[in-house]
Scaffold this motif. Structure first.
Motif, PDB file in Angstrom:
ATOM      1  N   LEU A 127       0.829  -1.201   0.000  1.00  0.00           N
ATOM      2  CA  LEU A 127       0.000   0.000   0.000  1.00  0.00           C
ATOM      3  C   LEU A 127       0.867   1.255   0.000  1.00  0.00           C
ATOM      4  O   LEU A 127       0.589   2.213  -0.725  1.00  0.00           O
ATOM      5  N   VAL A 128       1.935   1.263   0.778  1.00  0.00           N
ATOM      6  CA  VAL A 128       2.794   2.452   0.889  1.00  0.00           C
ATOM      7  C   VAL A 128       3.648   2.664  -0.353  1.00  0.00           C
ATOM      8  O   VAL A 128       4.272   3.720  -0.498  1.00  0.00           O
ATOM      9  N   ALA A 129       3.689   1.686  -1.245  1.00  0.00           N
ATOM     10  CA  ALA A 129       4.451   1.833  -2.487  1.00  0.00           C
ATOM     11  C   ALA A 129       3.666   2.588  -3.550  1.00  0.00           C
ATOM     12  O   ALA A 129       4.237   2.995  -4.562  1.00  0.00           O
ATOM     13  N   LEU A 130       2.375   2.794  -3.296  1.00  0.00           N
ATOM     14  CA  LEU A 130       1.486   3.338  -4.327  1.00  0.00           C
ATOM     15  C   LEU A 130       1.155   4.800  -4.055  1.00  0.00           C
ATOM     16  O   LEU A 130       0.903   5.188  -2.910  1.00  0.00           O
ATOM     17  N   PRO A 131       1.104   5.615  -5.109  1.00  0.00           N
ATOM     18  CA  PRO A 131       0.732   7.016  -4.946  1.00  0.00           C
ATOM     19  C   PRO A 131      -0.737   7.150  -4.562  1.00  0.00           C
ATOM     20  O   PRO A 131      -1.526   6.213  -4.722  1.00  0.00           O
ATOM     21  N   PRO A 132      -1.138   8.321  -4.066  1.00  0.00           N
ATOM     22  CA  PRO A 132      -2.501   8.493  -3.553  1.00  0.00           C
ATOM     23  C   PRO A 132      -3.597   8.121  -4.539  1.00  0.00           C
ATOM     24  O   PRO A 132      -4.615   7.540  -4.145  1.00  0.00           O
TER      25      PRO A 132
ATOM     26  N   PRO B 233       8.659   5.151  -0.248  1.00  0.00           N
ATOM     27  CA  PRO B 233       7.330   4.842   0.258  1.00  0.00           C
ATOM     28  C   PRO B 233       6.554   6.116   0.566  1.00  0.00           C
ATOM     29  O   PRO B 233       7.148   7.138   0.897  1.00  0.00           O
ATOM     30  N   PHE B 234       5.242   6.007   0.474  1.00  0.00           N
ATOM     31  CA  PHE B 234       4.374   7.139   0.750  1.00  0.00           C
ATOM     32  C   PHE B 234       3.856   7.075   2.185  1.00  0.00           C
ATOM     33  O   PHE B 234       3.781   6.004   2.790  1.00  0.00           O
TER      34      PHE B 234
END
Length: 219
Positions: free
Chosen positions: A126-131, A167-168
């Motif tokens: 999940l944290v690898a993906l942009p908003p 990571p985001f």
């Protein structure tokens, strides 16, 4: 971020998110899910993580999905299990007695592909993906879930304006927006990792960097 971005990073060996050892919170908190042997665990965006083998060694049936053929090849090369190649729904599939690896775009994975899932293990996915991609990813997870499926979720929280992802930063409020209508959200661990991420500080991170581990389950 397109799949081509991640495939390029794998080709170049630029995979700073990869851990050569099993993720410590996995070994510390996986028992919170109380899963029996033989239950099925999905690992999206799995890379070549040794967590796959750790879960299989517990007796789970592990299903990994990864776009990079290089990552899958390297995982298989180091696995003690023997794999055979098949194909379904246009995806190359590599199967051993306890691990099934689908090569391709997770977001396009047919909902019938995995069969009933008892748990989903999300580490650095999940944290690898942009908003703008995270709602689509969460929707895919929910499509694959059954009434009893549990999620083991890792997130990071920091001031997003200090550093570009990945990571985001994915705050609790977003986890609640994405999953709160379907799951009870339980925080298992919250730890500062700022001292461990000098490379992120070089990218501008300065205030805080907190890792959170959640257990999502149906009440």
């Amino acid at each position: 971020m397109e799949i081509s971005y991640w495939k390029s990073r794998w080709r170049k060996g630029n995979i700073g998110w990869h851990m050569d050892h099993v993720f410590p919170p996995l070994t510390a908190f996986w028992s919170a899910l109380a899963l029996a042997e033989g239950t099925t665990v999905l690992v999206p965006l799995c890379g070549k993580s040794p967590d796959l083998q750790w879960l299989a060694d517990l007796g789970h049936k592990v299903v990994g999905v990864e776009a990079s053929g290089k990552a899958i090849k390297e995982f298989i090369a180091h696995s003690p299990e023997s794999f055979t190649r098949t194909e379904r729904y246009g995806y190359p599939i590599f199967e051993s007695p306890s691990i099934t690896l689908w090569q391709g775009n997770f977001l396009s994975l047919p909902t019938q592909a995995t069969g009933p899932l008892d748990a989903i293990y999300d580490k650095a996915s999940l944290v690898a993906l942009p908003p703008d991609t995270r709602p689509q990813y969460a929707h895919k997870l929910l499509q694959l879930c059954g009434s009893h499926t549990q999620l083991f979720l890792q997130t990071f929280e920091y001031e997003q304006e200090e550093m570009n992802g990945p990571p985001f930063s994915v705050p609790l409020s977003e986890v609640q927006t994405l999953f709160g209508n379907h799951f009870t959200i339980r925080l298992l661990q919250e730890e500062s990792r700022l001292a461990e991420v000098q490379k992120f500080q070089q990218r501008g991170l300065s205030s805080h960097f907190v890792e959170k581990i959640y257990h999502l389950y149906t009440s």
